[in-house]
Scaffold this active site. Structure first.
Site, PDB file in Angstrom:
ATOM      1  CG  HIS A 145      31.288  25.139  35.333  1.00  0.00           C
ATOM      2  ND1 HIS A 145      32.269  24.374  35.922  1.00  0.00           N
ATOM      3  CD2 HIS A 145      31.277  26.289  36.038  1.00  0.00           C
ATOM      4  CE1 HIS A 145      32.822  25.035  36.929  1.00  0.00           C
ATOM      5  NE2 HIS A 145      32.233  26.202  37.036  1.00  0.00           N
ATOM      6  CD  GLU A 307      37.471  31.807  42.076  1.00  0.00           C
ATOM      7  OE1 GLU A 307      38.038  32.597  41.324  1.00  0.00           O
ATOM      8  OE2 GLU A 307      36.543  31.046  41.706  1.00  0.00           O
ATOM      9  CD  GLU A 323      34.707  35.644  40.953  1.00  0.00           C
ATOM     10  OE1 GLU A 323      34.961  34.795  41.813  1.00  0.00           O
ATOM     11  OE2 GLU A 323      34.229  35.366  39.833  1.00  0.00           O
ATOM     12  CB  CYS A 325      31.382  37.041  39.381  1.00  0.00           C
ATOM     13  SG  CYS A 325      31.745  37.049  37.614  1.00  0.00           S
ATOM     14  CB  CYS A 401      33.238  34.534  35.217  1.00  0.00           C
ATOM     15  SG  CYS A 401      34.525  34.746  36.458  1.00  0.00           S
ATOM     16  CB  CYS A 402      34.727  39.481  36.262  1.00  0.00           C
ATOM     17  SG  CYS A 402      34.962  38.487  37.760  1.00  0.00           S
TER      18      CYS A 402
END
Lengths: 645, 645
Positions: A145, A307, A323, A325, A401-402
């Site tokens: 990442h 996901e 999700e 995101c 993340c969200c």
């Protein structure tokens, strides 16, 4: 630097966009639905985010990279906690552009100082690798990442530079990009990141800096993808869209957020290069997604496993991952496609996603967030240990993340409201506020989504031309829309298209758009097995749901059905869930009690269909669910069997 | 050693079992459905398994532990490849008990020699830890699987000792258990394994050896579980049933195989100790599983995520995980409950699971296996990278638990056919063969499941008593069963119960049971949302399904519905799929083509229900699916809308 608008996708005159976004300050949401959410985001969510970044160790990780930290590295085994800092900085930047706040500016400066201190002398910046694996820079590309984090840094830096005019965060981001360019650019090692994100960020950086190498690097990463460079990894090449070149992809597959961030980058590259193959592939994928892999809420990504997107029509309401995101990524992708094509369908999906599958991701308190947004929750719900898919929103997530992604979108919704083109002004989303363009300044007044009446008044005429077109989107769900201008009315406007008014405008001219928002029942495609025989309630752009909290005492949500030809009654409830229109529908009890211990029976044993006791069903907007006591919820309601004669 | 039957659960006279299993050789399946599968298992699957254990590195791992290996350790990061060797050895043992085979004996001896060589001097045996982490013995209990592997070794050793009378494998297993007892027993560290399995193995070892310490150790592990000893780990305590003590559990939760192996161990402990709380808790859990967490096929475990049970009525046909191992574990659990209670419902679920959700796990070629057994497969199925949930069976899996588990069950189905009690003989499953008991020898002749006629003839009378009861299970799905004995007929036997014939028997006496197996339509409980409005075809104990391969050219499986009141026509097809009865049903086309690009529409736009073109639907037994070209399949078929007037 080129002068470009401080917009989410700041395409300029020289781009291949059909529509151009407005710059910061050119669009303003003054009051109403989204203004309330912006305010909550600014007043509660963003400060909450700053606190959480300290508490969860994201800031301390940066201090560790800078050599000033004292704790242990946080968030393991996740390597991407830096990205949450950058998303938060992007949110803070948009808010600083909206209105000054010494506190917020101080917090943002603190965060920037941490980022600056953490950056290595050669420009490298990723606290995980700096602290834990200094010898593994750009080596663990499949799951490391690093470029994903860098992409978020670039997006934050671009927003910050545009809004504040400062160059400190931008300078950090540019040095990171330079370092990546040296290591992995056209003359470097042929690598690509397992999590797309940097592609659209680099195109945006190019829009700000005008430096071709930033666009070249973006295209380099897009071109390399889909050739197996990442290897199979743990989840296989489909997971991170490395199975097919981007120009050959026809469906959305794999990890949903990855897929849609990549798709956004593909359209961004088209917007700047005009390479038609990029746009065509993206449109084909979008159509596939919308036709068979999107929930009624706009949510996407139906599988918890990886996901990921599922098979066509695999859209379980209970186990839908959706999700938050991914909803945000869908909005980003559709926005770029809208700019590229000017087609209303992209603004339609944005509206649906923003009001439903995205907005459910944040609680009415502004400090609780869903990671997963299913369309059904049963009694006795088995919580997943990672909290993703829980019955209640959480203040933060280990994989966070969200929440900061929600913050950056809620800090910039006015940017999606309107565009301009050579022909005039287009209104895509409706909110009370002002739109300033070279054609003139428009005042928009509406109580959307509760009311479908939208009044657009020309406050000042502009300098661009005498005759120009005002385009108003008629949503695809809307039957019987009408428009009045200068004493003339147009009726039955085509849904899913723009109503275009072309004339010479004078100050004080007014257009009134009436979008009937009366509650309606929606049925699913016959292939959508998981909700066969069920109906959903929608009203205007809002998807509704039933919650156990609104059921009469003693009646279980799982034991009622909806009378399809029954009356739907609406009413605004100012004190409920922050003020919502509820819809009352006619229901009946369903489940006979004589099933015993096995949930299947010989159809011959069934006897004639029987209706149970009447019950009034109270539906609330889906976005507002799970703001009371946790309990069962459902969007799709079984249709009642025909009454016995 | 005590003298006990060579059975899967060898309870003796002194146990708390209501029913007692037959010993090896006392029950024999001579021909018909299960005999064919036994033969294929012996001739093809078990030799295939031996090859795969070499190819996948399981044997080499043992050589590495013994110091004679040359390769790298295989199967990483999975630490439990030894268990596949043990499951295979258990399968080989049962087969050696059925009939001599020099080749199979030589292979088994090869495997035993590898195991013997790998064992450490102090008795420890687990190649993963011996080779890779010699200092971490019994430390990584949550996910290390050491006791799980040991449990499978014990089960193999008990089978081998009983069948062959040899003690070499048993000696190895006993030394492993001694080592575990020292480290983790009542006076050792308070640990418990993340994957239950050793509990039932230790009870079985106790049944063979009569040594109390083996039962004590099993109880020790059962008592320790559910108190958080394992810590949260990656998946949380529910995943490995460490959230609640076994006597307090009321539902099946978490990883399905873990849950049901544990439940089997709980009943085993009850059978030997008579502690009622253990049985009561297990019955409560079983009822919960059957009422709301079991598929029509008997498959269990609805979530891919964590391979776990889902919420009540969360039974998606497409994303149902239904691991083959979970079906096997369900059979093991129900068998123990049947012995403990004598209630037909446990044999009912065993039948359903064996013929459907278990048997689908192996291909008609005997060398291909499903890990995941869904009830629906759509077109354009997105294969998971780990191959679990693929459209076609695989020869082996990286996580190979299922194939050798299939082998050991198919090597021992005759052990589930009959039991005895003080009152007489009980027939639970129907297959042509012979049952030898102290009450007499019974010849059973049947073409079950294709025919429901079962003839039981007393071949020889026994020594036990003059008058005794023959109990014949009438399956819960069966309406209108009848029984004829000595010129008398009993009609309309109660489904889901035993028809009991009590008399003095003479050689040549015959009982004829007629179980109408005509095809029938089955409907789901109203709470079972995922298959609302759909029907399944069943015939006798078999669940049927539709496959694309049987659809007329140009007709997609996803676009047909079943006429609920249409005729069902049956016929045996000797050349199809190894010989099956197919069921022809009346269908109609369904999907209108005018949906456009969005799979939802205003219910007012729908217009009256229309039936499409008639089409004949050909249903095959579910167990036989995916033995032709991979393609769509479904068990639950949408019911056709009522015809327009």
């Amino acid at each position: 630097m080129k002068r470009r608008p401080a917009a989410v996708v700041a395409v300029g005159e020289d781009s291949h966009a059909v529509l151009r976004p407005l710059a910061g300050g050119e669009a303003e949401i003054a009051s109403g639905f989204w203004a309330e959410r912006q305010r909550l985001n600014r007043d509660v969510s963003i400060p909450h985010g700053f606190e959480q970044l300290e508490r969860a160790g994201n800031f301390e990780n940066l201090r560790l990279a800078a050599g000033t930290g004292t704790g242990a590295y946080s968030g393991l085994p996740l390597p991407f906690l830096d990205s949450d800092v950058y998303k938060w900085l992007e949110a803070a930047s948009w808010e600083l552009g909206r209105a000054h706040s010494p506190e917020l500016e101080a917090q943002a400066d603190q965060a920037i100082a941490l980022v600056a201190a953490a950056q290595a002398e050669d420009g490298y910046l990723d606290s995980y690798y700096q602290v834990l694996k200094p010898d593994a820079r750009y080596v663990e590309l499949p799951m490391g990442h690093e470029l994903y984090c860098a992409g978020h840094l670039v997006q934050a830096a671009v927003a910050h530079a545009r809004v504040t005019g400062r160059s400190d965060l931008l300078a950090i981001a540019t040095r990171v990009v330079d370092d990546i360019d040296r290591a992995l650019g056209p003359t470097g090692r042929p690598g690509v990141c397992g999590h797309p994100e940097i592609e659209m960020a680099l195109v945006e950086l190019y829009r700000l800096t005008g430096e071709e190498r930033h666009l070249t690097l973006a295209r380099c990463f897009l071109d390399r993808r889909g050739h197996g460079l990442l290897g199979p990894g743990t989840y296989g090449p489909v997971y991170y869209q490395d199975d097919r070149p981007v120009r050959e992809a026809t469906t959305v597959t794999g990890h949903a957020v990855r897929a849609l961030y990549l798709a956004s980058g593909v359209v961004d590259a088209y917007l700047e290069t005009g390479e038609r193959a990029l746009l065509d592939a993206s449109v084909t994928q979008w159509e596939d997604m919308v036709a068979a892999r999107t929930y009624l809420t706009g949510g996407v990504g139906s599988r918890h496993r990886d996901e990921s997107f599922g098979d066509p029509y695999e859209l379980p309401p209970d186990r839908g991952y959706c999700e938050t995101c991914a909803a945000i990524a869908s909005v980003m992708w559709s926005w770029r496609l809208l700019l590229a094509t000017g087609e209303a369908r992209y603004a339609d999906l944005m509206e649906r996603t923003l009001y439903n599958g995205f907005l459910s991701g944040v609680g009415l308190d502004g400090r609780s967030f869903f990671y997963v947004n299913p369309l059904q929750l049963r009694a006795d719900h088995q919580q997943p240990w990672n909290n993703r898919g829980s019955a209640a929103r959480a203040g933060w997530y280990k994989c966070a993340c969200c929440p900061p992604n929600v913050m950056r979108l809620l800090a910039s919704p006015e940017q999606y409201v309107a565009t301009t083109s050579a022909a005039g002004v287009q209104l895509h989303q409706y909110a009370t506020g002002r739109v300033r363009t070279a054609f003139g300044e428009l005042d928009v007044a509406t109580d959307y989504p509760w009311s479908g009446r939208v009044e657009v008044t020309v406050a000042e005429t502009g300098t661009a031309s005498e005759e120009w077109s005002l385009s108003l989107r008629v949503p695809s769900w809307c039957r019987g829309a009408s428009l009045a201008v200068a004493g003339q009315e147009r009726r039955d406007l085509e849904p899913g298209a723009y109503a275009v008014v072309t004339r010479s405008w004078s100050a004080g001219d007014r257009v009134v758009l009436e979008l009937p928002v009366a509650a309606r029942l929606t049925e699913p495609h016959p292939r959508l097995d998981a909700v066969r025989g069920s109906l959903a309630i929608e009203r205007g752009p809002l998807v509704y749901c039933l919650e156990q909290a609104d059921m009469p005492a003693g009646v279980e949500l799982a034991e009622v059905a909806l009378v399809a030809d029954g009356e739907l009654r609406e009413g605004f409830e100012p004190d409920l869930l922050g003020g919502v229109v509820i819809v009352r529908a006619e229901g009946v009890g369903t489940t006979p009690r004589e099933w015993g211990g096995w949930p299947y029976r010989d159809a011959r044993d069934a006897g004639p269909a029987r209706r149970g006791e009447p019950v009034t069903l109270v539906a609330i907007p889906y976005y507002a669910w799970a703001n009371r006591a946790p309990g069962p919820m459902r969007v799709w309601i079984p249709g009642a069997a025909a009454a016995s004669p």
